[in-house]
Design a protein around this motif. Structure first.
Motif, short mmCIF file in Angstrom:
data_model
loop_
_atom_site.label_atom_id
_atom_site.label_comp_id
_atom_site.label_asym_id
_atom_site.label_seq_id
_atom_site.Cartn_x
_atom_site.Cartn_y
_atom_site.Cartn_z
N PRO A 5 0.83 -1.21 0.00
CA PRO A 5 0.00 0.00 0.00
C PRO A 5 0.87 1.26 0.00
CG PRO A 5 0.01 -1.01 2.17
CD PRO A 5 0.73 -1.95 1.25
N ALA A 6 0.41 2.28 -0.71
CA ALA A 6 1.17 3.53 -0.79
C ALA A 6 1.41 4.11 0.60
CB ALA A 6 0.43 4.52 -1.67
N GLU A 108 17.72 -4.78 -8.10
CA GLU A 108 17.08 -5.31 -6.88
C GLU A 108 16.07 -4.27 -6.39
OE1 GLU A 108 17.50 -8.30 -5.37
OE2 GLU A 108 18.82 -8.87 -7.02
N VAL A 109 14.84 -4.69 -6.24
CA VAL A 109 13.81 -3.77 -5.75
C VAL A 109 13.90 -3.70 -4.24
CG1 VAL A 109 11.33 -3.30 -5.61
CG2 VAL A 109 12.30 -4.32 -7.68
N GLU A 110 14.06 -2.48 -3.74
CA GLU A 110 14.17 -2.24 -2.31
C GLU A 110 13.13 -1.20 -1.92
OE1 GLU A 110 17.40 -0.34 0.82
OE2 GLU A 110 18.09 -0.95 -1.16
N ILE A 111 12.42 -1.45 -0.85
CA ILE A 111 11.37 -0.53 -0.41
C ILE A 111 11.97 0.65 0.33
CG2 ILE A 111 9.36 -0.29 1.11
CD1 ILE A 111 8.87 -3.29 0.64
N MET A 117 5.12 4.85 0.60
CA MET A 117 6.11 3.83 0.28
C MET A 117 6.37 3.84 -1.23
SD MET A 117 6.15 -0.14 1.45
CE MET A 117 4.42 -0.24 1.29
N ARG A 118 7.63 3.63 -1.59
CA ARG A 118 8.01 3.60 -3.00
C ARG A 118 9.28 2.76 -3.15
NH1 ARG A 118 8.91 9.85 -2.55
NH2 ARG A 118 7.40 9.39 -0.97
N PRO A 119 9.62 2.37 -4.37
CA PRO A 119 10.87 1.63 -4.55
C PRO A 119 12.06 2.60 -4.54
CG PRO A 119 9.67 1.78 -6.62
CD PRO A 119 8.81 2.42 -5.58
#
Length: 132
Positions: A5-6, A108-111, A117-119
């Protein structure tokens, strides 16, 4: 929006009256945090919560009223929720008609979690035009 969720955590709310939630006593005046990040992954609300399954949202599929609330809920729901969902659907539908997308190899996708929240570093994608 369910798994990521954003807004993974919403502002706190104050209990106006004493209550009990899932066997936990909540005193009047207690501060309650609403966390869609946890709620959207809760096994009591979702079968196999880590699995990507768009059919969960198919017409006729029922779920508890506040099991899914990426933009909050009730009188404090995000004023831009409907605009965000509409924009997302239009952009994805437009892109998917003309292109296939793939994440750049090796990325690599990292939060990155702040208020929303975004990559971290974005999502570098490779677009390939679809043949018509």
């Amino acid at each position: 929006l369910r798994v990521y969720p954003a807004a993974p955590g919403l502002s706190t709310r104050m209990a106006l009256e004493a209550d009990e939630i899932c066997g936990v006593k909540i005193p009047k005046g207690a501060m309650i945090a609403v966390a869609p990040w946890i709620q959207h992954r809760h096994e009591a609300l979702w079968d196999d919560p880590g699995r990507f399954d768009p059919e969960r949202f198919a017409p006729g599929v029922e779920r508890p009223r506040f099991a899914y609330m990426p933009f909050g809920g009730g009188p404090k729901v995000c004023i831009g929720a409907q605009l965000a969902v509409t924009e997302t659907l239009l952009i994805l539908a437009t892109l998917a008609q003309g292109y296939s997308l793939a994440l750049r190899p090796g990325h690599e996708v990292e939060i990155l979690q702040k208020i929303t929240m975004r990559p971290r570093g974005g999502l570098p994608m490779i677009l390939r035009r679809r043949r018509r």
